[in-house]
Enzyme design. Structure first.
Site, PDB file in Angstrom:
ATOM      1  CE  LYS A 180       3.614  -2.167  -2.054  1.00 58.18           C
ATOM      2  NZ  LYS A 180       4.138  -2.261  -0.690  1.00 58.18           N
ATOM      3  N   GLY A 233      -5.583  -7.139   0.285  1.00 60.60           N
ATOM      4  CA  GLY A 233      -5.589  -6.145   1.259  1.00 60.60           C
ATOM      5  C   GLY A 233      -6.641  -5.248   1.611  1.00 60.60           C
ATOM      6  CB  SER A 234      -7.545  -2.272   3.347  1.00 60.45           C
ATOM      7  OG  SER A 234      -6.985  -1.289   2.629  1.00 60.45           O
ATOM      8  N   GLY A 238      -8.020  -1.341  -2.149  1.00 59.83           N
ATOM      9  CA  GLY A 238      -8.569  -2.037  -3.351  1.00 59.83           C
ATOM     10  C   GLY A 238      -9.246  -1.300  -4.235  1.00 59.83           C
ATOM     11  CD  GLU A 255      -8.910 -13.498  -2.508  1.00 57.44           C
ATOM     12  OE1 GLU A 255      -9.525 -13.411  -1.769  1.00 57.44           O
ATOM     13  OE2 GLU A 255      -8.972 -14.322  -3.513  1.00 57.44           O
ATOM     14  CB  CYS A 289      -8.541 -11.252   5.281  1.00 53.70           C
ATOM     15  SG  CYS A 289      -7.850 -12.949   4.609  1.00 53.70           S
ATOM     16  CD  GLU A 386     -10.880  -6.644   7.828  1.00 52.78           C
ATOM     17  OE1 GLU A 386     -10.303  -5.584   7.138  1.00 52.78           O
ATOM     18  OE2 GLU A 386     -10.608  -7.713   7.334  1.00 52.78           O
TER      19      GLU A 386
HETATM   20  P1  NAD Z   1      -3.642  -2.205   2.982  1.00 56.51           P
HETATM   21  O1  NAD Z   1      -4.684  -2.071   1.916  1.00 56.51           O
HETATM   22  O2  NAD Z   1      -3.216  -1.034   3.535  1.00 56.51           O
HETATM   23  O3  NAD Z   1      -1.990  -2.553   2.168  1.00 56.51           O
HETATM   24  C1  NAD Z   1      -2.001  -3.724   1.325  1.00 56.51           C
HETATM   25  C2  NAD Z   1      -0.994  -3.516   0.351  1.00 56.51           C
HETATM   26  O4  NAD Z   1      -1.239  -2.550  -0.580  1.00 56.51           O
HETATM   27  C3  NAD Z   1       0.249  -3.183   0.840  1.00 56.51           C
HETATM   28  O5  NAD Z   1       1.529  -3.840   0.362  1.00 56.51           O
HETATM   29  C4  NAD Z   1       0.439  -1.625   0.777  1.00 56.51           C
HETATM   30  O6  NAD Z   1       1.684  -0.984   0.593  1.00 56.51           O
HETATM   31  C5  NAD Z   1      -0.073  -1.491  -0.732  1.00 56.51           C
HETATM   32  N1  NAD Z   1      -0.876  -0.238  -0.859  1.00 56.51           N
HETATM   33  C6  NAD Z   1      -1.295   0.611  -0.032  1.00 56.51           C
HETATM   34  N2  NAD Z   1      -1.615   1.788  -0.763  1.00 56.51           N
HETATM   35  C7  NAD Z   1      -1.513   1.260  -2.155  1.00 56.51           C
HETATM   36  C8  NAD Z   1      -2.034   2.200  -3.338  1.00 56.51           C
HETATM   37  N3  NAD Z   1      -2.508   3.164  -3.277  1.00 56.51           N
HETATM   38  N4  NAD Z   1      -1.875   1.527  -4.501  1.00 56.51           N
HETATM   39  C9  NAD Z   1      -1.105   0.174  -4.365  1.00 56.51           C
HETATM   40  N5  NAD Z   1      -0.757  -0.500  -3.458  1.00 56.51           N
HETATM   41  C10 NAD Z   1      -1.145   0.297  -2.291  1.00 56.51           C
HETATM   42  O7  NAD Z   1      -3.785  -3.399   3.697  1.00 56.51           O
HETATM   43  P2  NAD Z   1      -3.095  -3.960   4.978  1.00 56.51           P
HETATM   44  O8  NAD Z   1      -3.292  -3.085   6.185  1.00 56.51           O
HETATM   45  O9  NAD Z   1      -1.738  -4.338   4.646  1.00 56.51           O
HETATM   46  O10 NAD Z   1      -3.563  -5.424   5.173  1.00 56.51           O
HETATM   47  C11 NAD Z   1      -4.766  -5.661   6.132  1.00 56.51           C
HETATM   48  C12 NAD Z   1      -6.079  -5.883   5.069  1.00 56.51           C
HETATM   49  O11 NAD Z   1      -5.787  -6.855   4.113  1.00 56.51           O
HETATM   50  C13 NAD Z   1      -7.041  -5.892   5.843  1.00 56.51           C
HETATM   51  O12 NAD Z   1      -8.395  -5.316   5.169  1.00 56.51           O
HETATM   52  C14 NAD Z   1      -7.376  -7.597   5.590  1.00 56.51           C
HETATM   53  O13 NAD Z   1      -8.725  -8.090   5.558  1.00 56.51           O
HETATM   54  C15 NAD Z   1      -6.689  -7.528   4.272  1.00 56.51           C
HETATM   55  N6  NAD Z   1      -6.532  -8.937   3.678  1.00 56.51           N
HETATM   56  C16 NAD Z   1      -7.345  -9.890   2.777  1.00 56.51           C
HETATM   57  C17 NAD Z   1      -7.135 -11.108   2.673  1.00 56.51           C
HETATM   58  C18 NAD Z   1      -7.645 -11.813   1.630  1.00 56.51           C
HETATM   59  O14 NAD Z   1      -7.127 -12.959   0.805  1.00 56.51           O
HETATM   60  N7  NAD Z   1      -9.022 -11.718   1.116  1.00 56.51           N
HETATM   61  C19 NAD Z   1      -5.719 -11.367   3.376  1.00 56.51           C
HETATM   62  C20 NAD Z   1      -5.111 -10.907   4.059  1.00 56.51           C
HETATM   63  C21 NAD Z   1      -5.603  -9.543   4.252  1.00 56.51           C
END
Ligand code: NAD
Length: 492
Positions: A180, A233-234, A238, A255, A289, A386
């Site tokens: 996704k 993601g966040s 997670g 991650e 991140c 963050e």
């Molecule tokens: P987010 O968690 O809001 O979204 C990430 C993804 O998850 C998106 O595709 C979103 O549509 C999906 N998502 C949202 N709710 C969901 C759910 N309930 N079930 C399944 N999927 C869902 O994060 P963001 O705002 O897109 O990205 C920023 C965050 O990502 C920051 O915290 C950053 O540190 C982290 N990040 C981590 C890494 C790493 O490798 N450690 C890399 C890049 C970003």
């Protein structure tokens, strides 16, 4: 695609075909540099996820990837990488307009994505099990077996690179994928599908769809027919995914976020510190991140470091990535509000903005000034949370142990850094820093080959490098009794 115009409607890629959403829904995509809608994508929902998972499951059960000679599977990945590279200029333009990256950074994204496929393409025939001695009459060996259907969810800040690293690893190990893409910046991920189609990847092995997180994403990770989850993601998302995974006991790679700190010892090369810090916090407008969002500086060099970084920040040009500026926009109006809110709170809590601290007035897009806060204390929000924007928090220290305590003093543990000319100091600090990756004298030193991932709330599992492969396989042990006779001696 002509000039700076891009395709205005993008479909999902399911079972080897480009498809509208089952309910015909679409999501509008904005250029964050201008706040204008530039395209629409098909909005995947439950029916689309079901179709994608069914296609991946059928392909996995057909054993197409598993039964290939590993070398042939590797060649398939090399082909995907070759097509990604051939598409790099087109991808760069699309990513620049969709995500707000500078054109150069967007091109690097495409090249890094290509490289993940070539890197893991070279690894398929080096994934080996081992033989375990059980004595006469037995043969015992292990097999690195794929999980099956890998569900992958990626964020908007580096969508292509993050998707490429997970898809490449999954294919290299014989898994099939449903990915996704992020609803705020989905377009570049479609090029993975395009490269797979051009390379002849069998239908169903890679499925890419866009949709909202609470709907498409949540249904994907809770789907009864997936075997493995890779989430970037966040922390909050997670945690919700982990709860869904717990229901079905699905293995996950997590991650998550970071609040990573570089420590500047008094013997450090301050030119190096300045250049590395600027890259560490201002590249991708700080939406990284692994950003170096804190700098912990020895009091002896503190004022010099602050002045150098202030001057560097103030010298950066701000504007649309397509115009070749140093600092592009943040991804959305909401993200800009959030980042500016953190800066206001930092001021109210007693930190001093030596430069920046506010949005760029009068801009059409979501531009934030590069910002440096001094006088940051460990209990301030700006030192703990963050921000995900171009905002550096500087803290001072006197004793080395104090620097380590400050660096380790958040809930995160993604990256850490040390600036020193003394190898003993570097080793001493690297040993004590709680982080998945420690950089010495250059933030972001490393690349596709170097394992990456978090400790504490930054998550677990590793992406990139050879270590990542281990997250996409499970060890199967095969124990064979050769013969009932003593010593397994062949009968007559
Ligand atoms: P987010 O968690 O809001 O979204 C990430 C993804 O998850 C998106 O595709 C979103 O549509 C999906 N998502 C949202 N709710 C969901 C759910 N309930 N079930 C399944 N999927 C869902 O994060 P963001 O705002 O897109 O990205 C920023 C965050 O990502 C920051 O915290 C950053 O540190 C982290 N990040 C981590 C890494 C790493 O490798 N450690 C890399 C890049 C970003």
């Amino acid at each position: 695609m002509t000039g700076s115009k891009i395709k205005t409607y993008w479909q999902n890629y399911i079972d080897g075909a480009w498809r509208d959403a089952a309910d015909g829904g679409r999501i509008a995509i904005e250029n964050p540099a201008t706040a204008e809608t530039i395209a629409e994508v098909a909005r995947g929902g439950r029916a689309d996820v079901d179709a994608a998972v069914a296609a991946a499951r059928a392909r996995f059960m057909a054993r197409t990837l598993i039964d290939m000679r590993p070398m042939a599977r590797g060649r398939l990945l090399l082909e995907i990488g070759r097509h990604m590279e051939a598409l790099a200029d087109e991808i760069a333009l699309v990513e620049c307009l969709d995500n707000g990256k500078t054109l150069a950074a967007a091109r690097n994204e495409a090249m890094a994505a290509s490289r993940y496929f070539t890197y893991y393409g070279g690894a398929t025939d080096k994934l080996e099990g081992r033989m375990i001695p059980l004595g006469a009459g037995y043969v015992d060996y292990t097999v690195p077996a794929p999980f099956g259907v890998s569900a992958q969810v990626v964020p908007w800040n580096f969508p292509l690179q993050i998707a490429a690293r997970s898809v490449a690893c999954a294919l290299a190990t014989g898994n099939c994928v449903v990915l996704k893409s992020p609803e705020l910046s989905p377009l570049s991920c479609y090029y993975i599908a395009e490269a797979c189609a051009r390379a002849g990847v069998p239908p169903g092995a890679v499925n890419i769809l866009c949709g909202y997180g609470h709907d498409c994403g949540a249904w994907l990770v809770a789907h009864p027919d997936i075997d493995h989850i890779v989430f970037t993601g966040s922390v909050r998302t997670g945690q919700s995914i982990l709860r869904a995974a717990a229901e079905r006991v699905i293995p996950c790679v997590m991650e998550l976020g970071g609040k990573s700190a570089g420590i500047v010892f008094p013997d450090a090369d301050l030119d190096q510190v300045t250049a590395s810090t600027a890259a560490g916090i201002f590249s991708n407008a700080g939406q990284v991140c692994s950003a170096q969002s804190r700098l912990i500086v020895h009091r002896k060099v503190h004022d010099q470091v602050i002045e150098r970084i202030r001057a560097k920040a103030a010298s950066l040009s701000i504007g649309p990535g397509i115009e070749g500026k140093d600092l592009g926009p943040l991804i959305s109006a909401g993200q800009l509000d959030k980042v500016e809110g953190y800066c206001l709170a930092a001021g109210q809590q007693g930190a001093t903005a030596v430069t920046g601290g506010r949005r760029v007035d009068g801009a059409r897009g979501h531009f934030m000034q590069p910002t440096v806060f001094a006088g940051v204390m460990p209990d301030m929000t700006i030192a703990r949370e963050e921000v995900f924007g171009p905002v550096l928090a500087v803290q001072a220290f006197d004793e080395p142990e104090e620097a380590i305590e400050l660096a380790n003093g958040t809930e995160y543990g993604l990256c850490a850094g040390v600036y020193t000319k003394d190898l003993r100091t570097a080793h001493w600090a690297a040993d004590r820093l709680v982080a998945g990756q420690v950089f010495v004298n250059e933030w972001f030193a490393g690349g596709v080959e170097t394992p990456f991932g978090g400790t504490k709330r930054s998550g677990y599992g590793r992406e990139k490098g050879q270590e990542a492969l281990l997250n996409y396989v499970q060890t199967k042990n095969v124990g064979i009794r050769l013969d009932a006779g003593a010593g397994g001696r062949p009968g007559g």
